[in-house]
Structures are given as structure tokens and as C-alpha cells.
Enzyme design. Structure first.
Site, PDB file in Angstrom:
ATOM      1  N   LYS A 137       0.849  -1.185   0.000  1.00  0.00           N
ATOM      2  CA  LYS A 137       0.000   0.000   0.000  1.00  0.00           C
ATOM      3  C   LYS A 137       0.887   1.237   0.000  1.00  0.00           C
ATOM      4  O   LYS A 137       1.886   1.310   0.700  1.00  0.00           O
ATOM      5  CB  LYS A 137      -0.912   0.016   1.229  1.00  0.00           C
ATOM      6  CG  LYS A 137      -1.999  -1.027   1.207  1.00  0.00           C
ATOM      7  CD  LYS A 137      -2.960  -0.885   2.373  1.00  0.00           C
ATOM      8  CE  LYS A 137      -3.916   0.253   2.150  1.00  0.00           C
ATOM      9  NZ  LYS A 137      -5.012   0.277   3.152  1.00  0.00           N
TER      10      LYS A 137
ATOM     11  N   GLU B 158     -19.590  -8.198   9.438  1.00  0.00           N
ATOM     12  CA  GLU B 158     -20.608  -7.547  10.246  1.00  0.00           C
ATOM     13  C   GLU B 158     -21.599  -8.544  10.846  1.00  0.00           C
ATOM     14  O   GLU B 158     -22.046  -8.373  11.990  1.00  0.00           O
ATOM     15  CB  GLU B 158     -21.357  -6.510   9.398  1.00  0.00           C
ATOM     16  CG  GLU B 158     -20.505  -5.341   8.945  1.00  0.00           C
ATOM     17  CD  GLU B 158     -19.745  -5.610   7.650  1.00  0.00           C
ATOM     18  OE1 GLU B 158     -19.036  -4.702   7.179  1.00  0.00           O
ATOM     19  OE2 GLU B 158     -19.866  -6.740   7.110  1.00  0.00           O
TER      20      GLU B 158
ATOM     21  N   ARG C 230     -25.810  -4.931   6.610  1.00  0.00           N
ATOM     22  CA  ARG C 230     -25.337  -6.265   6.238  1.00  0.00           C
ATOM     23  C   ARG C 230     -25.578  -7.303   7.330  1.00  0.00           C
ATOM     24  O   ARG C 230     -25.389  -8.488   7.113  1.00  0.00           O
ATOM     25  CB  ARG C 230     -23.834  -6.203   5.909  1.00  0.00           C
ATOM     26  CG  ARG C 230     -23.445  -5.051   5.003  1.00  0.00           C
ATOM     27  CD  ARG C 230     -21.999  -5.107   4.591  1.00  0.00           C
ATOM     28  NE  ARG C 230     -21.822  -5.976   3.453  1.00  0.00           N
ATOM     29  CZ  ARG C 230     -20.638  -6.330   2.948  1.00  0.00           C
ATOM     30  NH1 ARG C 230     -19.538  -5.909   3.527  1.00  0.00           N
ATOM     31  NH2 ARG C 230     -20.554  -7.111   1.912  1.00  0.00           N
TER      32      ARG C 230
END
Length: 614
Positions: free
Chosen positions: A278, A363, A391
Site C-alpha cells: 500500500k 458484520e 449487512r
């Protein structure tokens, strides 16, 4: 003389380059990314890490006939640049500009909208199955980050895909070294070898020859798995039925292109594991990829500069309360689905590590995990964005509400969220929460009320939700002392004539401002469930018009609850419901978005004047 990037308007142009030109293009893309995002804001670190991968994918695959599904979609800036939207990057995430995520209505190259994580394998598998049904040779590719691989939906899709013979390629972009050790020349060589047609042909022929000798066939399979397992973390994905390849260096274009070219010729489900960094190529982002993950405007030379003291956001208010409450009660445990920084839990995670649980992008699991903790006497606080709570709706009902467990949902990003747009807006939570039995739903109007509501909710022995918006509030400093509010009771904040405005949460401030012009009464309702029915009846008896204001869709929201209350008590006052429209609201400036929805002071006044002219 134009740069290579200036000549690339479509992937067809890209495929006209020689392999030797691709590293130069990648370098130019990286420089363009930093310069562009520094002017608009957006997701930077993740996009810097996928430059070579994006170039290689569009170079090898015949997009858009071959389908690319990105997961999560915030890593698609290079994809957008290479697919005709280079100039449009000037308006990234701005009103009228391009989205920060893939969007089917924006480009045929955006094959699937991915604002939430862990959906790519399912969607790409559907596309691969569609190609198979249509007799098409097109390929489907899911590019999934290692964080998104923590979502259960990704593994559900892997399980399904491994049992099918569709031509699906799953690329795991491992950008945190969280799965494998650093790669080297041997792994790169093996990836080329194991993705090659010769290897696949030998493997297939060997199986056909050994079918008549079951023991030898089983031995050969075990031997192959052992050899591959010694140098690659393949076992898990092989067991799902995928041919595993990798890990390889995701910044080596030669290896990437060769490997992808080989894989494109293979049949059935394939799994390519790449390792990237990243922030690659911009030293500041390499050194602090979290700081440069989602950025505002900044100077690329000096980087992001520390800001002076600013008003605390609702997220900060929650984080401070969480630490204070944990110090007072050792039974408090806090859970986040991979949003430690975004939900304001960094300090808590450092001070109370044994009571801090980051469950990954999962979740559904987060809520049922909280339910399990609650069953055994702990007091779980689940910090979750409104849009992500969607979700886990079944778990909220089935595992928490039906069992009436004391789980506190600290719901961040309630209402509109600005540049992240429709996929991240918390437009529906008041509607889907208030219909659940046993739930208590609170909407703080300011920072201090947020702190006191969190305390109120925590003290209850039932499921509770405190829902607050993104960003800063009106500027009320939270009091250190925590005092429980009377449950289901609102408060009168202004007395006026004829018109009563019933404000929920963030809408109190514009309601009070509008009331000065209208000479209206204003009630801070505080609770969506249970409603202050006595206050509503009082206001109905004393006023000609009731106006409800909420930063939630009108359908089924807080205003609907007020209308139901009036009907239940036989009150026939006219009611005006103000809230978000029956539409998905795109990205833009938050204040302007609220104004366009008629949810600022001027909008409230205009709506009331139209209904009730002087």
C-alpha cells in the site's frame, strides 16, 4: 512530446504498447495519482498499491468483454484512468463528477458496483456462469483485498465456485503481508510454471492415465499438493476446488503479465495470490499507509500536515465515552468490524486490548459474537457504520432482539456522508431499526447529548442503538459527568405559535434556525423508539401543523412513527414529513446535499411556507 499516459484513452490503446513500455506507464500513473488525488481528496494508498496489477489486467484481458470486479471498489482509480476517465479525475467524488467507486452507469468497464467489501467473488462467479450459459469465451475476474477476504460472503462464494467449472479467476491482493511471507524469485518462477499450459496439460494427461490406477492417482495428487504446499500457502484454496497460483510480486509487471496470460488459457476456477505494498511509490504513503488511505486535499511535496485543535467529531465523542465507560465497568467489551480508526476506537484498543475485538470485515459475525458475549454477562458495544449495519440485519433481529440481549449499537455515519455517496450513506437505519421489537433507538442532537445517550443506552438491559452523523456537531462540549436521560422522553427547545417542528437528531439545529423565521415551536424528540407520545399529543392539541424533520428516508422513518402515533390517538392534525427522498443520493458536498433535500433551515422554511402560507 506526450507521455505514454496521455496516449492511453482506452484499454485498446494500452494493449498497443510493448511489454517493455509498461513499467514507464506504471511510473507515470503513480505520479498522476498523487498529483490528482492531492487536489481532490480520495483513497490514495490502496490505489498506489494496485498500479501494476491494473495495468496488467487491462493489458492481458479483453475488457470490457472480460469482466473485472474490484473489491473493495476504492482501489479503482487507475482502472478509471485507463478506461477513458483520466480528465474526469478532476471531479472525483464531487457533485456531478465521477464516483470514487465502480459504478455501472458511469462506464461499461465498471461491471459491478462495489462500495462494500467481500462481494466480488459472488458477482464475478455470476458473470462467469452467465458466460457459460451464453456459450461465451469471456472471462470473469474478481480482484479482492486481503481485508475483504475476512468477510464470510467471500468464503461462501469460494465454496460455491469450487464446485462449478466456470472460468473464474480470483486475485487476492495481499497488501499487508497478512497471509504469506515476502515473496522471491523462486515463487515467481513457480507461479509462471504452475500457470503455464504445459503444466496444466501434463496435470490433465496424468490424471487420465492414472484413473485406472486409483492408488497411484491418489498418491500423485498428494505428492503435487505436498510440493506446492512446501512453497505456497495453497492448501486452503485448493481445498475449495481452485487451482492456486502464487504468491507473486504484484509490482513485477513481467511476472504479472506472463502469469495472467497463462491463467487466461486455463479452464475452471483459478486463484492467483499477489503481494503488493500500500502506498507504493510515494514515500509518505509507504511510511504511513493508514494516514494516506483516505485523504483530503494536500501538498504532495510536504504531505499531510497536522491540523490545529478542532471541534471534536461525534466519532471522537464516542471514543472518549467508550474509554470512560470501560474504566468504570470492567464488563464493557467493544467490537468493530475492521473499522478501528474510522469508529474512534484507537485509544480504547490501546488502553483495554483484552476487551477490544476487531472481527474483520464480518458484520454478521460481529453482531452474533456480541450476542454470545451478552449471554454470559458482558456488555458489548458494537461500533458500526450505519451502511454496514445493513449487512447484519438478520443477526440483529434473530440473535439479539428476539433474545432481548443488552447489546449497544453505536451507529456512526447516520444520514448523508458526502463524497462516499450512496453506498456509504446511512439513509435507512431509523426505518429498519424502529420496526424491531425490543429495540430502543436514540438520535442525539449534539455532542453532549450523544455522550449522555450512550450512557443511557449502556445502562439498559435490552438492545439499544445510538445513531449519530458523520463529522462535527453544533459545538456543545460534552460534560464529563454522565447522566442517564429519561427513556422515551423528548424536550421542548422553543415555544412558538401554530407550527410545531419535531426534530430528530442532527436536524435540531436547522429546525431551531427555521423556527426563528416561522415563529414555530421546536421539540428535540431524542427517541425514535419509544416515541414521546405524550409530547406528540400535546403538540398536536396546541398547534395547527406538525412538521417532522429527520436525516433518514421518509418512508417508514421517524416522521412515519409520529403519523402512526397521531392516528392511533385519533388526532387529525395535518403533518408534513421532511426527510431524505425515495432515491439514492450521489456523492457531493454534505451541506449542499442536505440543502438540495430541503433539510437546511431555508429548505424547512420553504416547505412549511408552501404548505402553510402566512
Amino acid at each position: 512530446m506526450p507521455t505514454l499516459l496521455e496516449k492511453i484513452n482506452t484499454p485498446e490503446d494500452l494493449r498497443g504498447l510493448t511489454p517493455e513500455q509498461l513499467p514507464q506507464l506504471a511510473s507515470e500513473l503513480r505520479a498522476f495519482l498523487v498529483e490528482s488525488v492531492s487536489k481532490t481528496g480520495g483513497h490514495l494508498s490502496s490505489n498506489l498499491g494496485t498500479v501494476e496489477l491494473t495495468v496488467a489486467l487491462h493489458y492481458v484481458f479483453n475488457t470490457p468483454q472480460d469482466k473485472l470486479v474490484w473489491d473493495v471498489g476504492h482501489q479503482t482509480y487507475v482502472h478509471k484512468i485507463l478506461t477513458g476517465r483520466r480528465e474526469a479525475m478532476k471531479g472525483l467524488r464531487m457533485a456531478g463528477g465521477i464516483s470514487g467507486f465502480p459504478k455501472r452507469s458511469e462506464s461499461p468497464y465498471d461491471t459491478f458496483g462495489t462500495g462494500h467489501s467481500s462481494t466480488s467473488i459472488s458477482a464475478a462467479l455470476g458473470m462467469a456462469a452467465a458466460a457459460q450459459l451464453a456459450g461465451s469465451e469471456s472471462r470473469a475476474v474478481a480482484i479482492i483485498g486481503d481485508g475483504a477476504m475476512t468477510g464470510g460472503m467471500a468464503f461462501e462464494a469460494l465454496n460455491n465456485a469450487g464446485a462449478m467449472d466456470a472460468n473464474l479467476l480470483v486475485i487476492l491482493n495481499d497488501n499487508d503481508m497478512s497471509i504469506s511471507k515476502p515473496v522471491g524469485a523462486l515463487n515467481n518462477y513457480l507461479a509462471k510454471l504452475m500457470s503455464g499450459r504445459f503444466y496444466a496439460k501434463v496435470r490433465s494427461k496424468s490424471e487420465s492415465i492414472l484413473k485406472g490406477m486409483p492408488q497411484m492417482l491418489e498418491f500423485a495428487k498428494r505428492a503435487e499438493e505436498h510440493v506446492k504446499g512446501m512453497v505456497t500457502p495453497s492448501t486452503l484454496f485448493e481445498e475449495f476446488g481452485f487451482n492456486y497460483i502464487g504468491p507473486i510480486d504484484g509490482h513485477d509487471l513481467d511476472v504479472l503479465v506472463t502469469t495472467l496470460q497463462n491463467i487466461r488459457q486455463l479452464q475452471g476456477p483459478q486463484f492467483l495470490h499477489i503481494v503488493t505494498q500500500k502506498g507504493k511509490g510515494y514515500i509518505r504513503a509507504e511510511q504511513d499507509c493508514i494516514l494516506y488511505h483516505g485523504v483530503g486535499k494536500f501538498d504532495p511535496v510536504s504531505g499531510i500536515q497536522p491540523k490545529g485543535a478542532a471541534k471534536p467529531t461525534y466519532t471522537h465523542v464516542f471514543g472518549d465515552w467508550l474509554c470512560d465507560m470501560a474504566a468504570a465497568d470492567e464488563k464493557l467489551v467493544a467490537i468493530t468490524p475492521a473499522m478501528c480508526e474510522g469508529s474512534g476506537m484507537v485509544e480504547f484498543s490501546e488502553r483495554f486490548p483484552e476487551r477490544y475485538f476487531d472481527v474483520g470485515i464480518a458484520e454478521q459475525h460481529a453482531l452474533t459474537f456480541a450476542a454470545g458475549l451478552a449471554c454470559d454477562g458482558y456488555k458489548p458495544v458494537v461500533a458500526i457504520y450505519s451502511t454496514f449495519l445493513q449487512r447484519a440485519y438478520d443477526q440483529l433481529i434473530h440473535d439479539i432482539a428476539i433474545q432481548n440481549l443488552p447489546v449497544l449499537l453505536a451507529i456512526d455515519r447516520g444520514g448523508l456522508v458526502g463524497a462516499d455517496g450512496a453506498t456509504h450513506a446511512g439513509s435507512f437505519d431509523l426505518s429498519f431499526l424502529r420496526c424491531i421489537p425490543n429495540m430502543t433507538v436514540m438520535t442525539p442532537a449534539d455532542e453532549n447529548e450523544c455522550r449522555q445517550m450512550l450512557y443511557t443506552a449502556y445502562r439498559m438491559d435490552t438492545p439499544t442503538a445510538v445513531r449519530y452523523p458523520r463529522g462535527v456537531g453544533p459545538g456543545f462540549k460534552p460534560r464529563a459527568e454522565m447522566v442517564a436521560l429519561p427513556v422515551g422522553k423528548g424536550e421542548l427547545r422553543r415555544s412558538g405559535k401554530k407550527i410545531a417542528i419535531l426534530a430528530f437528531g442532527s436536524m435540531l439545529a436547522p429546525a431551531l434556525s427555521a423556527a426563528e423565521t416561522l415563529d414555530a415551536t421546536v421539540a428535540n424528540m431524542r427517541f425514535v423508539k419509544p416515541l414521546d407520545t405524550a409530547l406528540i399529543q400535546q403538540l398536536a392539541r396546541e398547534h395547527d401543523l406538525l412538521v417532522t424533520v429527520e436525516e433518514n428516508v421518509i418512508q417508514g422513518g421517524a416522521g412515519s412513527a409520529v403519523s402512526e402515533c397521531l392516528a392511533q390517538h385519533g388526532l387529525t392534525n395535518p403533518v408534513m414529513l421532511l426527510g431524505l427522498p425515495d432515491a439514492f443520493i450521489e456523492h457531493g458536498d454534505p451541506a449542499k446535499m442536505l440543502s438540495e433535500c430541503g433539510l437546511d433551515a431555508a429548505g424547512i422554511v420553504a416547505s412549511v411556507r408552501q404548505k402553510y402560507p402566512e
